[in-house]
Enzyme design. Sequence first.
Site, PDB file in Angstrom:
ATOM      1  N   LYS A 268       0.863  -1.186   0.000  1.00 44.24           N
ATOM      2  CA  LYS A 268       0.000   0.000   0.000  1.00 44.24           C
ATOM      3  C   LYS A 268       0.894   1.229   0.000  1.00 44.24           C
ATOM      4  O   LYS A 268       1.963   1.217   0.618  1.00 44.24           O
ATOM      5  CB  LYS A 268      -0.873   0.001   1.264  1.00 44.24           C
ATOM      6  CG  LYS A 268      -2.142   0.795   1.108  1.00 44.24           C
ATOM      7  CD  LYS A 268      -3.249  -0.078   0.553  1.00 44.24           C
ATOM      8  CE  LYS A 268      -4.554   0.651   0.429  1.00 44.24           C
ATOM      9  NZ  LYS A 268      -5.671  -0.250   0.097  1.00 44.24           N
TER      10      LYS A 268
ATOM     11  N   GLY B 152     -20.897   6.605   2.642  1.00 43.66           N
ATOM     12  CA  GLY B 152     -19.982   6.923   1.551  1.00 43.66           C
ATOM     13  C   GLY B 152     -20.749   7.023   0.249  1.00 43.66           C
ATOM     14  O   GLY B 152     -21.830   6.438   0.093  1.00 43.66           O
TER      15      GLY B 152
ATOM     16  N   GLY C  79     -18.613   7.359  -2.803  1.00 39.21           N
ATOM     17  CA  GLY C  79     -17.537   7.312  -3.794  1.00 39.21           C
ATOM     18  C   GLY C  79     -17.776   6.128  -4.719  1.00 39.21           C
ATOM     19  O   GLY C  79     -18.870   5.568  -4.785  1.00 39.21           O
ATOM     20  N   ASN C  80     -16.716   5.730  -5.388  1.00 38.84           N
ATOM     21  CA  ASN C  80     -16.825   4.677  -6.400  1.00 38.84           C
ATOM     22  C   ASN C  80     -17.424   3.379  -5.857  1.00 38.84           C
ATOM     23  O   ASN C  80     -18.326   2.800  -6.467  1.00 38.84           O
ATOM     24  CB  ASN C  80     -15.422   4.454  -6.996  1.00 38.84           C
ATOM     25  CG  ASN C  80     -15.395   3.294  -7.932  1.00 38.84           C
ATOM     26  OD1 ASN C  80     -15.158   2.163  -7.522  1.00 38.84           O
ATOM     27  ND2 ASN C  80     -15.674   3.547  -9.182  1.00 38.84           N
TER      28      ASN C  80
HETATM   29  N1  GLU Z   1      -8.816  -0.433  -3.716  1.00 40.94           N
HETATM   30  C1  GLU Z   1      -8.768  -1.863  -3.804  1.00 40.94           C
HETATM   31  C2  GLU Z   1      -8.398  -2.468  -2.489  1.00 40.94           C
HETATM   32  O1  GLU Z   1      -8.076  -1.803  -1.518  1.00 40.94           O
HETATM   33  C3  GLU Z   1      -7.955  -2.357  -4.976  1.00 40.94           C
HETATM   34  C4  GLU Z   1      -6.524  -2.661  -4.794  1.00 40.94           C
HETATM   35  C5  GLU Z   1      -5.813  -2.956  -6.105  1.00 40.94           C
HETATM   36  O2  GLU Z   1      -6.466  -2.951  -7.141  1.00 40.94           O
HETATM   37  O3  GLU Z   1      -4.603  -3.189  -6.062  1.00 40.94           O
HETATM   38  O4  GLU Z   1      -8.497  -3.641  -2.382  1.00 40.94           O
END
Ligand code: GLU
Length: 428
Positions: free
Chosen positions: A107, A219, A221-222
């Site tokens: 991350k 929320g 958002g997407n």
């Molecule tokens: N936002 C997503 C997550 O937290 C996708 C992560 C990704 O595509 O690497 O799982």
Amino acid sequence: MNKEAFNPFRMAQTQFDHVADILELNEPTRDLLRNPMREYHFNIPIRMDDGTSKVFRGFRVQHNDARGPCKGVIRFHPQETIDTVRALSMWMTWKCAVVDIPLGGGKGGVICDPHNLSAREQEQICRGWVRQLARVVGPLADVPAPDVMTSAQHMLWMLDEYEHIYGNKFPGFITGKPVGMGGSLGRTEATGFGVVYTLREALKQLNIKPEDMLASVQGFGNVAQYAIRLYSQLGGTVICVSCWDQNDQTSYSFKKKDGIDLDALLKITDRFGGIDKDKAKDMGYEILPGDAWIEQEVDILIPAALENQITVETAQKMSPRVKVIAEGANGPTTPEADKIIAERNIFLIPDFLANAGGVTCSYFEQVQSNMNYYWEKDEVLGKLDVKMTSAFLAVSDMARKRKLYMRDAAYVISVARVAQACSDRGWV
Ligand code: GLU
């Protein structure tokens, strides 16, 4: 609950320790898995549009790569902290493992507020982030993706910088790219739809029909938007959504007793998911305080915003009618609130299972990018449904057989898979 004291990494470690006890993991495995393998902290100096210079702090945390290259998003957020990034990287390891895709957990983040940055300044931050990390990320090492306040455009700038540095095309370096530029159809829908694929399976197991169920969503958002879209297609009704208001620096809930109209609300929503209050009022919505979403008389709660939202304090406000919580966000529930949910026998679909659709589709995107052959949207979403459904069934089976809380069951499956990979590689 004192918000200041909340630390997502401590929470991720507490959840892990609990499962390490259930699995009776040995000490070196615990030590390895309760901490990230590597962390990078760096500065990104930018020339701003007005000619001045500014330095932004960036991070990348690689929690574990025993099952494959690290995978995880990069988030732009003014309140980003290294412990948030650590927690999210750990959750990514479990997320990839629970849906059984050959990736590890990572991350990244940058402390910045895109609301106050021009497109050019954001591009400089993206390129600067890649320049700092080019040696340690890549299609076979660590693959970023978009998240809170980062988009397909940011990913393309990052890919472009990476390809400039290495002088070749590496579309598998990053996911969440624009469709037509190496992106996958269905990626935008994937996380929200994935939440609802698991919710659909949970309702089947509970023998209840979506048509009879009212939901409230935190929320807009997407993730929330696509979860609402698919849930409504299944016949369910969402009566309340909450979202952040950038001008007032607080959040509000928008309620309509007979059900919100997603398309109408989208017309009055900015690109960060903020709904225009005045226009919503004119359209007949009640405007309530931000945490009102959790107090609604509904059957289903979908927290799809940030961490630390269902706490002891807010969990006590949940209506006795609530039967299912599907966690679209990462880490929305504290371990103390988990106890309340478990005691009340609410069926929980834990975050790293419920919202694994995004990373699963990212994995599909990588596969397509590596083949340089792209699937139709229905094919992507069909494959996503199969993966999410089988992961859900594996977790609910485990919960039933071993009489575990759903979060613990999901953890048991993931942590056992990752621990096995570490042991097979001879690490512990
Ligand atoms: N936002 C997503 C997550 O937290 C996708 C992560 C990704 O595509 O690497 O799982």
